[in-house]
Motif scaffolding. Structure first.
Motif, short mmCIF file in Angstrom:
data_model
loop_
_atom_site.label_atom_id
_atom_site.label_comp_id
_atom_site.label_asym_id
_atom_site.label_seq_id
_atom_site.Cartn_x
_atom_site.Cartn_y
_atom_site.Cartn_z
N LEU A 263 -0.14 -2.45 -4.79
CA LEU A 263 1.05 -2.15 -4.01
C LEU A 263 2.29 -2.42 -4.87
O LEU A 263 2.39 -3.46 -5.51
CB LEU A 263 1.09 -3.04 -2.75
N ILE B 184 6.48 -2.66 -4.61
CA ILE B 184 7.61 -2.78 -3.70
C ILE B 184 8.88 -2.65 -4.52
O ILE B 184 9.17 -3.49 -5.36
CB ILE B 184 7.60 -4.14 -2.97
N CYS C 181 8.18 -6.53 5.35
CA CYS C 181 7.16 -7.57 5.20
C CYS C 181 5.95 -7.28 6.11
O CYS C 181 4.80 -7.47 5.72
CB CYS C 181 7.76 -8.93 5.52
N ILE D 147 3.92 -4.56 4.50
CA ILE D 147 3.14 -5.10 3.38
C ILE D 147 1.89 -5.83 3.89
O ILE D 147 0.79 -5.65 3.37
CB ILE D 147 4.01 -6.05 2.53
#
Length: 249
Positions: A65, A67, A234, A237
């Motif tokens: 991932l 960000i 958040c 995620i």
């Protein structure tokens, strides 16, 4: 992988440590600022070597991932992240600060980019250039104006001899920024539309002093799943790491 460098990235790192203590988070900084903050997670400093370098890094570290919490004007990093994420089939999420919007009392003059902003400054202006250390050279050809440029680190090349370099972070209050603008007899403010709260005080100060603000539009960024709020990002995620479909922004 958390592409950091903003106040929001620090807040997100704190939130991830609290809510996802078992997740392995690496924060990446471009390395422009010497005194980097301690985010409490693994940190790397320096560029990747373009999209190909980032691609290699993602493969070598088995990153799942990415960000993007970089500055809204760090367009090259965002494009590199998008290209690398697509090539590796890694999920890309972006923290996208809401734009500042003009309110009553503001006198904004919109500029497509910094070169357009340069042309909009009238001869004889005393300009406050809040545009970044790398981009300030766009204005160096304007020998017909005086300027104050504020940045955290010195620019890569010296400012014109008659200009003033303000090595400082943005003021914390409109009152502090008003004092700065009045001290240097500023007539025009040039600013990127960075969004967020950290550097908005200068916009409030310009409003109070009835100064025109030449507002530079944001660059075009690649498509990504954007989140304006740290808390919602958040949650997304957490869902991804737990194998669930992320919430819609």
């Amino acid at each position: 992988m958390l592409l950091a460098g903003t106040q929001e990235a620090r807040q997100l790192a704190d939130m991830l440590r609290e809510r996802l203590p078992h997740a392995h988070v690496t924060a990446s900084f471009a390395g422009v600022v010497r005194d980097l903050p301690d985010l409490g997670v693994e940190t790397r400093v320096g560029g990747f070597g373009g999209a190909e370098g980032l691609l290699d890094y993602l493969r070598q570290t088995d990153t799942s991932l990415v960000i993007d919490a970089t500055h809204p004007y760090a367009a090259q990093m965002s494009w590199n992240a998008a290209k690398a994420a697509m090539a590796t089939d890694v999920t890309l999420l972006r923290l996208d600060r809401p734009l500042w919007q003009p309110i009553q009392g503001d006198n904004w003059i919109n500029a497509e980019n910094l070169r357009a902003a340069n042309l909009l400054l009238p001869s004889g202006a005393r300009a406050f250039l809040s545009v970044g250390r790398k981009e300030v050279s766009v204005f160096f050809d304007r020998s017909d104006l005086w300027a104050m440029a504020r940045m955290i680190e010195p620019p890569p090349v010296p400012l014109p001899a008659t200009w003033h370099l303000e090595l400082a972070r943005p003021g914390k209050s409109a009152e502090e920024e008003i004092q700065l603008l009045e001290r240097h007899k500023i007539t025009h403010v040039v600013s990127k539309n960075s969004g967020g709260e950290r550097s908005y005080a200068k916009i409030e100060a310009a409003r109070s002093l009835v100064l025109p603000v030449i507002m530079v539009a944001r660059p075009k960024l690649p498509n990504a799943r954007n989140y304006a709020e740290i808390d919602k990002l958040c949650i997304a995620i957490k869902n991804i790491l737990e194998g669930a479909e992320p919430d819609r922004p």
